[in-house]
Design a protein around this motif. Structure first.
Motif, PDB file in Angstrom:
ATOM      1  N   VAL A 213      41.005  -2.214  58.893  1.00  0.00           N
ATOM      2  CA  VAL A 213      40.807  -2.410  57.450  1.00  0.00           C
ATOM      3  C   VAL A 213      39.409  -2.955  57.185  1.00  0.00           C
ATOM      4  CG1 VAL A 213      41.561  -3.735  55.445  1.00  0.00           C
ATOM      5  CG2 VAL A 213      43.249  -2.697  56.948  1.00  0.00           C
ATOM      6  N   ALA A 214      38.950  -3.876  58.036  1.00  0.00           N
ATOM      7  CA  ALA A 214      37.603  -4.431  57.859  1.00  0.00           C
ATOM      8  C   ALA A 214      36.540  -3.342  58.021  1.00  0.00           C
ATOM      9  CB  ALA A 214      37.366  -5.550  58.880  1.00  0.00           C
TER      10      ALA A 214
ATOM     11  N   SER B 285      36.633  -1.176  54.903  1.00  0.00           N
ATOM     12  CA  SER B 285      36.039  -1.859  53.747  1.00  0.00           C
ATOM     13  C   SER B 285      34.529  -1.917  53.858  1.00  0.00           C
ATOM     14  CB  SER B 285      36.609  -3.274  53.633  1.00  0.00           C
ATOM     15  OG  SER B 285      38.005  -3.239  53.451  1.00  0.00           O
TER      16      SER B 285
ATOM     17  N   GLY C 290      32.830   1.232  52.758  1.00  0.00           N
ATOM     18  CA  GLY C 290      32.734   1.418  51.304  1.00  0.00           C
ATOM     19  C   GLY C 290      32.968   2.867  50.910  1.00  0.00           C
TER      20      GLY C 290
ATOM     21  N   LYS D  76      40.206   6.162  57.696  1.00  0.00           N
ATOM     22  CA  LYS D  76      41.422   6.108  56.878  1.00  0.00           C
ATOM     23  C   LYS D  76      42.655   6.369  57.731  1.00  0.00           C
ATOM     24  CE  LYS D  76      39.198   7.715  52.602  1.00  0.00           C
ATOM     25  NZ  LYS D  76      39.166   8.792  51.590  1.00  0.00           N
TER      26      LYS D  76
ATOM     27  N   PRO E  28      32.425  -4.393  49.304  1.00  0.00           N
ATOM     28  CA  PRO E  28      33.745  -4.111  49.880  1.00  0.00           C
ATOM     29  C   PRO E  28      34.877  -4.324  48.893  1.00  0.00           C
ATOM     30  CG  PRO E  28      32.410  -5.417  51.384  1.00  0.00           C
ATOM     31  CD  PRO E  28      31.664  -5.378  50.091  1.00  0.00           C
ATOM     32  N   LEU E  29      34.707  -5.329  47.991  1.00  0.00           N
ATOM     33  CA  LEU E  29      35.762  -5.597  47.019  1.00  0.00           C
ATOM     34  C   LEU E  29      35.944  -4.418  46.070  1.00  0.00           C
ATOM     35  CD1 LEU E  29      37.746  -7.772  46.001  1.00  0.00           C
ATOM     36  CD2 LEU E  29      35.960  -8.552  44.436  1.00  0.00           C
TER      37      LEU E  29
ATOM     38  N   ALA F  47      35.030  -1.342  46.717  1.00  0.00           N
ATOM     39  CA  ALA F  47      35.559  -0.240  47.517  1.00  0.00           C
ATOM     40  C   ALA F  47      37.067  -0.381  47.680  1.00  0.00           C
ATOM     41  CB  ALA F  47      34.876  -0.209  48.889  1.00  0.00           C
ATOM     42  N   GLY F  48      37.513  -1.619  47.894  1.00  0.00           N
ATOM     43  CA  GLY F  48      38.958  -1.865  47.989  1.00  0.00           C
ATOM     44  C   GLY F  48      39.668  -1.539  46.684  1.00  0.00           C
TER      45      GLY F  48
END
Length: 549
Positions: A202-203, A206, A209, A217, A364-365, A367-368
Motif C-alpha cells: 500500500v505504501a 501511495s 500516486g 495494484k 499520497p493523500l 492519490a488515496g
C-alpha cells in the motif's frame, strides 16, 4: 518455519492415527431401523445421505479438475445435511444410544479420511513452492486450508457429541487441542507477516500516486485476499480453541489489529488490557519525544480550521450576492448549488492545508482519495446517477423552485432540490422526495412555465335543443368570467354529434394559477344557466325492443 511445519505434520499424524484407531475399535456400521426409536423417514434420510457420501467418495480418487471440485462440493453439502440430522437426534434425546454411537463413530472415521486427504493436498502444494506460479499455488493452499477449517470445526463438534454419549475421547481431544494450538500459532505468524507485506504494498502504491502501475495494484489486491483468508483460518482456530477452554486473547488481539473493528471480543479483559498497554506505551513515547512540536502542530491545525470557517462564511455571502445580482438570471436551484458548493470547496481546501501542517503529505493523500473515489464510485452507482441527473437539471433548467410540475408520475410544486433528489409538495400537501434520475429519465411537464394555459371543457346538449341559443349561453358565461383572458380569444364551437348528445367544446385561456378555479366556476355556471333557460344536458340512453313470439 521448517521446524514448525514438521511439528505440525507430526501432531496431525498422531491425531489422525488416534482417530483412526477409535474408528476401527468400534465398527462404524449404522444399525437397522428396528433397533432405533426414530421414525422411519429420519432413518431413511440418514441412510440415504450416508450412502450418497460413500458413493461420491469412491469417485474422488480418480477425479480431476472441475469434476473433482464438484464432487468435493457435493460431499461437503451432504455431510453438512447429515450432521444436522445427527445433531437434532442427539439434542432430542429420544434415539437409541447405540445407534447414536454408531453415527458418531462413522463421522469420526469420515472426518479422519477427509482431513488426511486435505493434509496430503496441502503438503503436495507446499512442495511445489519456488516455481513461477507461486501466487497460484499459495491461492490453492489457502482454498485447501479453508476447507480444512470447515472439517476441523466438524471434528470439534463430533468430539463434543462423543462426550455427550459418554465415549472416552480424552486422548483424541488432547491430541486435537495440541494440533489446534500449533495451527493457531502458525496462522498468527502468517497473518502478521501478510499484514506487514500488505502495508508495504500500500505504501508503494501511495508513493506512486497517479503513476501507479497495474502490478502494484494487483500486488495490493493479492495481499489483501491472502490476509482475509489467513485471518479467517485464524478466527476459526480461535473459535475451536476457546471451545476447548484455551486462552485465545493473543489471537483475538491479532485479529483486532487486522480488522480494526471493536467487537464484543474486545470487552474480554485480557484482550482489552493488552491493547490498552500497547497504545499507552506508544502514546507515552510519542509524548516524550514529540510532545512540544506535536502540541504546536495541533494548535496550528485548529487555528487553520477556525480561519477556514470564517473564510467559508465570507465566501458564501459574496457568492450569494453575486449569483442573485447576476445578469445571467440564474435559477434558484443553480443559485443554491453555487452557494453550497463554494462553502464546501473552501472547507475542503482548509482541511487539506491543516492536515499538511500535521505532517501529512498531500500527494499520497490525494492519490488515496482518488483510489477511494473509484471504489466508492462503483459502490454508489445509483447515487452518482442521481448526481449526474441533478447536474443536467441545473444546467438545462427544465423547472425551478415554486414551479408546478408533473414528472416521474408525481404532480406538485417544487419546494427544494439537491444534486441527488428533488422535493415536491403535492396539491394535497404531501411531501415527496424523488430521485433526480427518475425525473431526468422521464417526461417533465412544467405546468407553470408558460404565462397562459388553456382550459379544455366539453358540454353536451340534447338533439332537440336550440344550438344557437346554447352557443350564446356558453359564450356569455366564458366572456363574463373575470379571470378568463381576452387574448387569445376563447373558443366555443360545436364539436361532435355524439350517441346521446350534441357536444360543444369551450376553450378559454387563463393564468396557470387560475386554471382550476375557472374550470370549476364555468362548469357550475353552465349547469345553472342550462337549467334556468331550458337547455337539457342529456345522459346516455338506450332503447330496448322486446319481441314476443
Amino acid at each position: 518455519m521448517l521446524r514448525t511445519l514438521t511439528a505440525l505434520l507430526i501432531l496431525m499424524t498422531s491425531f489422525l492415527m488416534a482417530q483412526s484407531a477409535l474408528a476401527q475399535d468400534t465398527a462404524p456400521q449404522i444399525p437397522a431401523s428396528n433397533s432405533t426409536q426414530i421414525d422411519t423417514s429420519t432413518f431413511n434420510k440418514i441412510s440415504l445421505l450416508q450412502q450418497t457420501i460413500n458413493n461420491e467418495a469412491k469417485l474422488l480418487p480418480n477425479a480431476k479438475g472441475e469434476i473433482r471440485t464438484i464432487i468435493e462440493y457435493r460431499i461437503k453439502n451432504k455431510s453438512s445435511e447429515l450432521r444436522d440430522e445427527i445433531d437434532q437426534l442427539i439434542a432430542s434425546g429420544t434415539a437409541d444410544p447405540q445407534y447414536l454411537v454408531s453415527l458418531v463413530q462413522n463421522q469420526i472415521d469420515f472426518l479422519t479420511k477427509v482431513i488426511h486427504s486435505l493434509d496430503l493436498d496441502v503438503t503436495q502444494l507446499r512442495s511445489q513452492l519456488g516455481s513461477d506460479d507461486d501466487s497460484k499455488i499459495i491461492a490453492a493452499i489457502s482454498d485447501r486450508e479453508l476447507e480444512r477449517d470447515h472439517y476441523l470445526k466438524a471434528t470439534f463438534e463430533t468430539l463434543q457429541w462423543a462426550e455427550k454419549l459418554n465415549l472416552n475421547v480424552s486422548q483424541q481431544k488432547q491430541t486435537f487441542t495440541e494440533f489446534m494450538l500449533l495451527r493457531a500459532d502458525q496462522f498468527d505468524s502468517l497473518v502478521r507477516y501478510t499484514q506487514d507485506e500488505l502495508q508495504k504494498a500500500v505504501a508503494e502504491a501511495s508513493a506512486a500516486g497517479a503513476d501507479i502501475s497495474s502490478e502494484q495494484k494487483a500486488k495490493v489486491v493479492v495481499f489483501k485476499e491472502r490476509l482475509e483468508q489467513s485471518s479467517s483460518s485464524l478466527a476459526s482456530s480461535a473459535f475451536i480453541l476457546e471451545g476447548l477452554g484455551k486462552d485465545v486473547s493473543q489471537i483475538k488481539q491479532t485479529l483486532f489489529s487486522i480488522s480494526g473493528d471493536i467487537t464484543q471480543d474486545v470487552l474480554n479483559f485480557s484482550v482489552a488490557s493488552n491493547l490498552l498497554q500497547g497504545w499507552a506505551k506508544v502514546l507515552k513515547n510519542q509524548t516524550i519525544n514529540n510532545g512540544p512540536s506535536l502540541t504546536f502542530k495541533i494548535v496550528v491545525f485548529l487555528l487553520i480550521l477556525f480561519i477556514t470557517s470564517l473564510v467559508a462564511k465570507i465566501v458564501t455571502k459574496i457568492i450569494s450576492k453575486t449569483v442573485r445580482a447576476s445578469k445571467l438570471q440564474f435559477s434558484q436551484l443553480l443559485q443554491e448549488f453555487f452557494i453550497s458548493l463554494s462553502s464546501k470547496v473552501v472547507y475542503a481546501l482548509g482541511v487539506l492545508i491543516a492536515l499538511s501542517q500535521l505532517g501529512f503529505e498531500l500527494g499520497p493523500l490525494l492519490a488515496g482519495f482518488g483510489i477511494a473515489g473509484v471504489i466508492i464510485g462503483f459502490a454508489l452507482q445509483d447515487t452518482l446517477s442521481n448526481f449526474a441527473s441533478g447536474m443536467m437539471i441545473l444546467i438545462y433548467r427544465p423547472f425551478d423552485v415554486g414551479d408546478l410540475i408533473n414528472a416521474a408520475g408525481v404532480t406538485g410544486r417544487v419546494s427544494h432540490m439537491s444534486l441527488v433528489s428533488t422535493t415536491i409538495k403535492t396539491l394535497d400537501n404531501q411531501r415527496l422526495i424523488v430521485p433526480n434520475n427518475k425525473i431526468w429519465g422521464d417526461t417533465i411537464n412544467n405546468i407553470t412555465a408558460e404565462r397562459q394555459r388553456r382550459v379544455d371543457l366539453v358540454f353536451g346538449i340534447g338533439y332537440g335543443d336550440d344550438i344557437p341559443h346554447a352557443e350564446k349561453i356558453l359564450k356569455s358565461i366564458v366572456e363574463q368570467h373575470p379571470k378568463v383572458q381576452a387574448t387569445p380569444e376563447p373558443i366555443v364551437r360545436l364539436h361532435t354529434l355524439g350517441e346521446s348528445s350534441v357536444d360543444f367544446v369551450v376553450r378559454p385561456w387563463v393564468k396557470p394559477d387560475d386554471y382550476w378555479e375557472v374550470y370549476w366556476d364555468i362548469t357550475r355556471e353552465v349547469k345553472m344557466r342550462f337549467d334556468a333557460e331550458g337547455v337539457s344536458i342529456p345522459f346516455p340512453q338506450r332503447d330496448v325492443h322486446i319481441y314476443q313470439k
